[in-house]
Design an enzyme around this catalytic site. Structure first.
Site, PDB file in Angstrom:
ATOM      1  N   HIS A  63      -8.096   6.162  -8.580  1.00 37.59           N
ATOM      2  CA  HIS A  63      -8.585   5.417  -9.212  1.00 37.59           C
ATOM      3  C   HIS A  63      -8.942   4.069  -8.244  1.00 37.59           C
ATOM      4  CE1 HIS A  63      -5.055   2.989 -10.322  1.00 37.59           C
ATOM      5  NE2 HIS A  63      -5.811   2.163 -10.451  1.00 37.59           N
ATOM      6  N   ASP A  83       2.538  -6.825   6.950  1.00 42.04           N
ATOM      7  CA  ASP A  83       1.881  -7.908   7.340  1.00 42.04           C
ATOM      8  C   ASP A  83       2.203  -8.819   6.053  1.00 42.04           C
ATOM      9  OD1 ASP A  83       0.585 -10.088   8.301  1.00 42.04           O
ATOM     10  OD2 ASP A  83      -1.195  -8.855   8.582  1.00 42.04           O
ATOM     11  N   ASN A  85       1.873 -11.747   5.144  1.00 40.18           N
ATOM     12  CA  ASN A  85       1.109 -12.977   4.332  1.00 40.18           C
ATOM     13  C   ASN A  85      -0.411 -12.351   4.758  1.00 40.18           C
ATOM     14  OD1 ASN A  85      -0.529 -14.915   3.394  1.00 40.18           O
ATOM     15  ND2 ASN A  85       0.991 -16.475   3.703  1.00 40.18           N
ATOM     16  N   GLN A  88      -2.762 -14.565   6.740  1.00 41.59           N
ATOM     17  CA  GLN A  88      -2.621 -14.928   8.018  1.00 41.59           C
ATOM     18  C   GLN A  88      -1.998 -13.822   8.915  1.00 41.59           C
ATOM     19  OE1 GLN A  88       0.738 -17.498   7.612  1.00 41.59           O
ATOM     20  NE2 GLN A  88      -0.229 -19.110   6.460  1.00 41.59           N
ATOM     21  N   ASP A 107      -4.411  11.060 -10.424  1.00 39.85           N
ATOM     22  CA  ASP A 107      -4.433   9.666  -9.816  1.00 39.85           C
ATOM     23  C   ASP A 107      -3.876   9.721  -8.572  1.00 39.85           C
ATOM     24  OD1 ASP A 107      -5.432   7.492  -9.638  1.00 39.85           O
ATOM     25  OD2 ASP A 107      -4.220   6.263 -11.029  1.00 39.85           O
ATOM     26  N   GLY A 200      -3.362  -4.664  -8.805  1.00 38.68           N
ATOM     27  CA  GLY A 200      -3.406  -5.047  -7.337  1.00 38.68           C
ATOM     28  C   GLY A 200      -2.176  -4.163  -6.669  1.00 38.68           C
ATOM     29  N   SER A 202      -1.897  -1.038  -7.673  1.00 36.72           N
ATOM     30  CA  SER A 202      -2.193   0.405  -7.715  1.00 36.72           C
ATOM     31  C   SER A 202      -2.208   1.080  -6.301  1.00 36.72           C
ATOM     32  CB  SER A 202      -3.931   0.342  -8.130  1.00 36.72           C
ATOM     33  OG  SER A 202      -3.772   0.249  -9.684  1.00 36.72           O
ATOM     34  N   GLY A 203      -1.887   2.471  -6.316  1.00 34.84           N
ATOM     35  CA  GLY A 203      -2.137   3.385  -5.210  1.00 34.84           C
ATOM     36  C   GLY A 203      -0.804   2.936  -4.234  1.00 34.84           C
TER      37      GLY A 203
END
Length: 254
Positions: A63, A83, A85, A88, A107, A200, A202-203
């Site tokens: 999705h 990473d 942040n 940055q 999915d 956020g 997801s996946g």
């Protein structure tokens, strides 16, 4: 992450968000985690997570890369190297475009990168479980991602982790939990009403400790439409061990 409403198009994951009830992940503690981003108005925005499983392949949720969301300003890249942040660049970031997309009937999706990435202390491959492997109830697992910190909550940039012990299929598919919504090709984790995945995430991966090693047993899929951290509505993941054969065949033939 889809609030579970039948996986309709209006449930496309909201962006720039993080795990509910989690803590900031240590640098390089989850080096296979990636950020799937899109370009809009000259800026990049995190939309989903994913796992690097080969030097040129990423596993994510179908999705997240639905064809209806690959139009307009969407162009995907990957921030690798855990990473810390997203706002940055600390020098560990590797950016790759996508050359091919493959999604399965449920999915889960595989993205072939236009260029391979170099493995190092910051960037490692996620370990996948054996085909058909089933987690014991209450197995120790962690969800990681840049998802919302609470339902409709604040947006943040640092990678989060939350302890989400697995909930076996018999419990998760019972009437007081998810009922028939949950299939045996899914994994449930959490459900304490405090810790969960959210929009956020997801996946992204569900990392579970089995025989002393972490492997990626789930791809973050959906939560309750009532909210992210609803008691007895564990976060639901695609069960990676159900798709090992498909993953291997897709990679081998492409």
């Amino acid at each position: 992450l889809l609030p579970h409403k039948g996986h309709s198009t209006q449930d496309f994951p909201e962006t720039n968000a993080r795990v509910v009830g989690g803590t900031e992940a240590g640098r390089n503690s989850w080096p296979s985690q990636i950020s799937l981003q899109y370009l809009s108005g000259g800026s990049w925005y995190h939309t989903c997570g994913g796992t690097l499983i080969r030097q040129n392949w990423v596993m994510t949720a179908a999705h997240c890369v639905d064809s209806q969301h690959l139009t307009g300003d969407y162009f995907f890249l990957f921030v690798l190297g855990n990473d810390h942040n997203l706002s940055q660049n600390d020098g560990t970031r590797a950016v790759r475009g996508v050359s091919l997309l493959f999604s399965c009937s449920y999915d889960i999706a595989l993205l072939r990168l236009a260029q391979s990435v170099t493995l190092n202390s910051n960037v490692q491959l996620g370990v996948l479980p054996q085909e058909g492997a089933i987690l014991a109830n209450n197995s120790p697992c962690y969800i990681t991602g840049w998802g919302r910190t609470k339902t409709n909550g604040q947006l943040a940039q640092t990678l989060q982790q939350a302890y989400l012990p697995s909930v076996d299929y018999a419990i998760c598919s019972s009437s007081s939990y998810w009922g028939s919504t949950v299939k045996n090709t899914m994994v449930c984790a959490g459900g304490d009403g405090v810790h969960s995945g959210c929009q956020g995430d997801s996946g992204g991966p569900l990392h579970c400790l089995v025989n002393g090693k972490y492997s990626v047993h789930g791809v973050t899929s959906f939560v309750s439409s009532q909210g992210c951290n609803v008691s007895k509505k564990p976060t639901v993941f695609t069960r990676v061990s159900a798709y090992i054969s498909w993953i291997n065949k897709t990679i081998a033939s492409n």
